[in-house]
Design an enzyme around this catalytic site. Structure first.
Site, PDB file in Angstrom:
ATOM      1  N   ASP A 172      40.716  12.278  37.746  1.00 16.47           N
ATOM      2  CA  ASP A 172      40.456  10.763  37.177  1.00 16.47           C
ATOM      3  C   ASP A 172      41.931   9.950  37.128  1.00 16.47           C
ATOM      4  OD1 ASP A 172      38.740  12.921  36.100  1.00 16.47           O
ATOM      5  OD2 ASP A 172      37.788  11.539  34.904  1.00 16.47           O
ATOM      6  N   GLY A 245      35.293  11.738  43.527  1.00 22.19           N
ATOM      7  CA  GLY A 245      35.250  10.372  43.820  1.00 22.19           C
ATOM      8  C   GLY A 245      36.580   9.458  42.960  1.00 22.19           C
TER       9      GLY A 245
END
Length: 402
Positions: A172, A245
């Site tokens: 992240d 992602g």
């Protein structure tokens, strides 16, 4: 889980078309939205209807400098550049003007926490400065850049995710810090400073990959002290698709910012293609990705909205940048069609668009302790219209419309 199937025609038509199936997740409003506008506009208009003031994003009741606002408002800034609709610009500017003083001070931001997440909203400061020439936005960016001077690092120079998460790098964090850092250097720094940006990716590539999947795990603890960390490798137990992602978006956004002639730019491009070649192996036949990436057949796992939006955006952008071959566009189109088919619902009363089945939040460690197990990831709250899905959905639609 309940699945509602919708026939999706050629995606070049679908992205500009409407969607008719519904769930009970929509918000009631008197205003009826267009059901024929591009999906980027439809989702943005729905978000503005859910949250009339941008500080309300993520159901906030008070102003807060926060990474999810930065993510969504970055999407709105891109939509403004595409459409020149003043309402989108005003929506973005309203949030930042409420938090950034005339002297460039950022309300609610505490540099001493050394939280890499709080760098992310700074990306939009460049956009606002370019549009207005107001130097307070750059003064605020200077403050965020100064955090990185003293931000705690691993022994090899990797930014800790947060001061209260010592010795840990999470996927992240690459999205939160690296694109802002790269753009600051390109605007105000020296070219060789980019080596520190690339170093963050080099350390992820060195330490976080799992040999059996060819993909990075969610987190790595250099100290091996965390209960979630493998005592030999320091790796967390599973692949979390949203973490993948975040990482994919970090790579393509940095590649867009940095000069292509840089040798490390070429290296990162090659690593991105390797990443995509492995992550597509776990793309479900519907086009979506599962919450726990490689365990789609395990009971309780589910197709997750934010990871699909993020990976779709990153792959589409990789093609548009020329980093991926044109043939990879079909993978992004499949991802977007999968969201429309499985994860997007539309209110019949007002055409409000919802992105469903989004994991609200997931992390490692902390209190109460998050152990990184399969049961932990599938046990976190699932909701509709979480901003970590909405922003990437808008950006994916924009990339696929280019």
């Amino acid at each position: 889980m309940k699945r509602i199937y919708l026939f999706v025609a050629a995606l070049t038509v679908v992205i500009l078309a409407g969607c008719s199936h519904t769930t009970n997740a929509s918000t009631k409003s008197d205003k009826v939205l267009s059901n024929t506008a591009p999906w980027s506009i439809r989702m943005a208009e729905s978000e503005m209807q859910r949250f009339p003031e941008a500080y309300m994003i993520d159901w906030r009741t008070e102003l807060k400098w926060d990474y999810v606002h930065g993510l969504n408002l970055l999407a709105f800034s891109k939509l403004y550049l595409k459409t020149k609709d003043q309402r989108y610009f005003d929506y973005v500017k309203g949030y930042y003007d409420s938090l950034v003083s005339e002297q460039g001070e950022i309300k609610t931001y505490d540099i001493k926490k050394y939280n890499i997440d709080m760098i992310n909203p700074g990306k939009v400061l460049y956009f606002l400065y370019d549009q207005t020439g107001d130097t307070r936005y750059i003064k605020a960016a200077d403050t965020l850049r100064s955090q990185l001077n003293d931000h705690p690092r691993t022994s090899e120079g990797g930014f800790w995710h947060k001061k209260r998460y010592p010795s840990q790098m999470w996927l992240d964090g690459l999205y939160m810090g690296a694109p802002f850092y790269a753009e600051y250097i390109m605007r105000y720094g020296k070219p060789d400073e980019l080596n520190d940006v690339y170093l963050q990716f080099e350390l992820i590539e060195k330490h976080l990959y799992s040999a059996d999947t060819g993909l990075p795990r969610h987190g790595w603890d250099e100290s091996r002290e965390q209960r979630w960390a493998d005592k030999e490798t320091g790796l967390s137990m599973h692949h979390w698709s949203r973490a993948l992602g975040w990482y994919a978006m970090a790579i393509v956004d940095v590649l867009e910012i940095t000069p292509a002639q840089n040798a490390k730019h070429q290296w990162l491009s090659e690593r991105f293609k390797n990443f995509v070649d492995h992550v597509v192996k776990y793309q479900d036949e519907t086009g979506n990705w599962y919450q726990v990436t490689d365990l789609g057949d395990r009971e309780g796992n589910y197709l997750e909205g934010s990871s699909t939006a993020m990976l779709t955006y990153a792959i589409a952008k990789g093609v548009n940048l020329g980093v991926l071959p044109e043939s990879y566009r079909a993978t992004a189109e499949k991802g977007f069609a999968g969201m429309l088919d499985q994860l997007v619902s539309v209110s019949p009363e007002n055409n409000l668009v919802n992105l469903d089945q989004v994991c609200a939040v997931a992390g490692l460690g902390g209190n109460p302790y998050r152990d990184g197990s399969f049961d932990y990831y599938i046990g976190e709250t699932i909701k509709s219209n979480d901003p970590k899905g909405v922003g990437p959905f808008i950006m994916a639609a924009l990339e696929l419309n280019k």
